[in-house]
Design an enzyme around this catalytic site. Structure first.
Site, PDB file in Angstrom:
ATOM      1  CB  SER A  26      -0.723   6.205  -5.094  1.00 38.79           C
ATOM      2  OG  SER A  26      -0.814   6.687  -3.802  1.00 38.79           O
ATOM      3  CG  ASP A  35       3.024   1.929   0.939  1.00 41.78           C
ATOM      4  OD1 ASP A  35       3.280   2.900   1.393  1.00 41.78           O
ATOM      5  OD2 ASP A  35       2.254   1.643  -0.313  1.00 41.78           O
ATOM      6  CG  HIS A  45       3.508   4.729  -1.593  1.00 43.78           C
ATOM      7  ND1 HIS A  45       2.373   4.279  -1.328  1.00 43.78           N
ATOM      8  CD2 HIS A  45       3.199   5.787  -2.420  1.00 43.78           C
ATOM      9  CE1 HIS A  45       1.189   4.793  -1.797  1.00 43.78           C
ATOM     10  NE2 HIS A  45       1.541   5.828  -2.627  1.00 43.78           N
TER      11      HIS A  45
END
Length: 393
Positions: A194, A330, A361
């Site tokens: 991320s 996501d 995610h």
């Protein structure tokens, strides 16, 4: 039963089915690569990329549930691998820490390899998804080193008036250079989750940065690439993105509040023109970055900060093999943003873009009807990709 009640039940069932996304069938990942030899090597060591990724059948087709389970439950496979914590000071007095994990299993490789991990926003080596990957990697003979973002560890006091930033690469660079001083013969593979994926990618593309010469590849997982575009989508209510933005804002604010005595002293507030009440009441990340982050780091506007922090603006300078992984569902990364890595890999050798239909995610739970496999598809795939990058030299 009245028609109104029947209609309400029908509407509720339709809403639940839509949320669970049960009509979306499992599919093999989409692979984008302009380098046939690189792709052939990747598939040799990562054959699951040619196979259908089958998420948990009852709830795994929902990107929301994949994301929520990741954020609340984490990973079920978390063997306890005991690290050594190392610290170093930056020029401004900030104390950067990282955890070093030695291999717990035999290596099948002839040389020494280390996986350097950069976690997601407000995460650290203590996050379960990081521990899960580290445990799996160490069991296969890899050494791991994991960055702890400034201010995230609750029991460690910060020593400068700032915390981590979306695209700040100085802490990663300090960790890598200090680590290489004690392990000069090892070869490095960078893995970023991320926000950490954004940091790793930006780090590799910074034209003025002198990086360790033995970085042989990188993997970016679920990053958003462009902070300006990403926050534009997160500020909308489409796909409940505004709720996730609220959660990220609260995570960031909690870090600031936890270290309030160091971050919001009268001296700091006067020096950087910070209004404490506005910091504590900011409702979104852009508001928080306006009243705190961009001032601490010396940017004139939030837009200037976001441009400087977005890996999309540094991709063209990357010259090491790199793999990008994103999920189509996501809820934190809008599908329109996935064109950024695809455009890069279409024009650069030794690069690959992997897009799954499901996974949310950082979730990527798979197997079973209700209970996922202990080791996720993501962890298995990342370790296979690391092995492929090792043999790509």
């Amino acid at each position: 039963m009245s028609a109104v009640v029947v209609f309400a039940v029908f509407l509720l069932i339709c809403t639940i089915l839509k949320f669970l996304n049960v009509t979306s069938p499992p599919r093999p990942p989409k692979l984008v690569c302009s380098d046939s030899k690189f792709l052939e090597l990747i598939l040799k060591y990562c054959p699951q990329l040619n196979e259908t990724y089958v998420p948990v059948r009852l709830w795994g087709c929902s990107g929301h549930l994949q994301t929520i389970v990741h954020a609340t439950v984490g990973r079920t496979y978390c063997p306890n691998v005991v690290p050594r914590r190392i610290a170093a000071r930056q020029e401004d007095g900030a104390t950067v820490t990282w955890d070093l994990y030695d291999p717990t299993g035999p290596s099948q490789l002839n040389e020494d390899y280390t996986i350097a991990v950069c976690p997601g926003i407000a995460n650290s080596s203590e996050s379960t998804y990081v521990r899960s990957l580290v445990a799996l990697a160490c069991s296969q003979g890899y050494r791991c080193v994991v960055l702890n973002h400034l201010g995230v560890l609750p029991h460690l006091k910060i020593t400068s008036p700032r915390v981590f930033r979306y695209g700040q690469t100085d802490e990663l660079h300090l960790m890598l250079t200090k680590f290489m001083e004690s392990h000069p013969e090892t070869k490095l593979l960078l893995v970023g989750f991320s926000m950490g994926g954004n940091i790793v990618t930006k780090y590799l593309g910074e034209s003025t940065r002198v990086r360790p010469s033995n970085i042989i590849g990188a993997i970016s997982i679920c990053q958003g690439y462009d902070a300006i575009l990403g926050l534009k989508y997160l500020l909308e209510w489409h796909n409940l993105s505004r709720i996730y933005l609220f959660s990220m804002t609260e995570n960031m604010r909690s870090v600031i509040i936890r270290h309030k005595e160091a971050l919001l002293t009268e001296e700091v507030k006067n020096k950087y023109n910070i209004d404490e009440r506005r910091v504590l009441s900011a409702a979104t990340l852009p508001e928080l970055d306006e009243v705190y982050t961009r001032r601490i780091y010396g940017f004139r506007t939030v837009e200037e900060l976001y441009r400087a922090d977005s890996s999309a603006n540094y991709l063209h300078n990357i010259h090491v093999p790199i793999v990008f992984i994103n999920a189509r569902d996501d809820p934190l990364v809008h599908p329109d943003m996935l064109a950024i890595p695809q455009a890069f890999v279409k024009n650069h050798k030794n690069s690959l873009y992997i897009e799954t239909e499901h996974g949310g995610h950082l979730g990527y739970y798979d197997g079973g009807y209700l209970i996922p496999q202990a080791v996720t598809w993501l962890d298995r795939t990342v370790l296979s990709l690391v092995t492929a990058l090792v043999y790509n030299q």
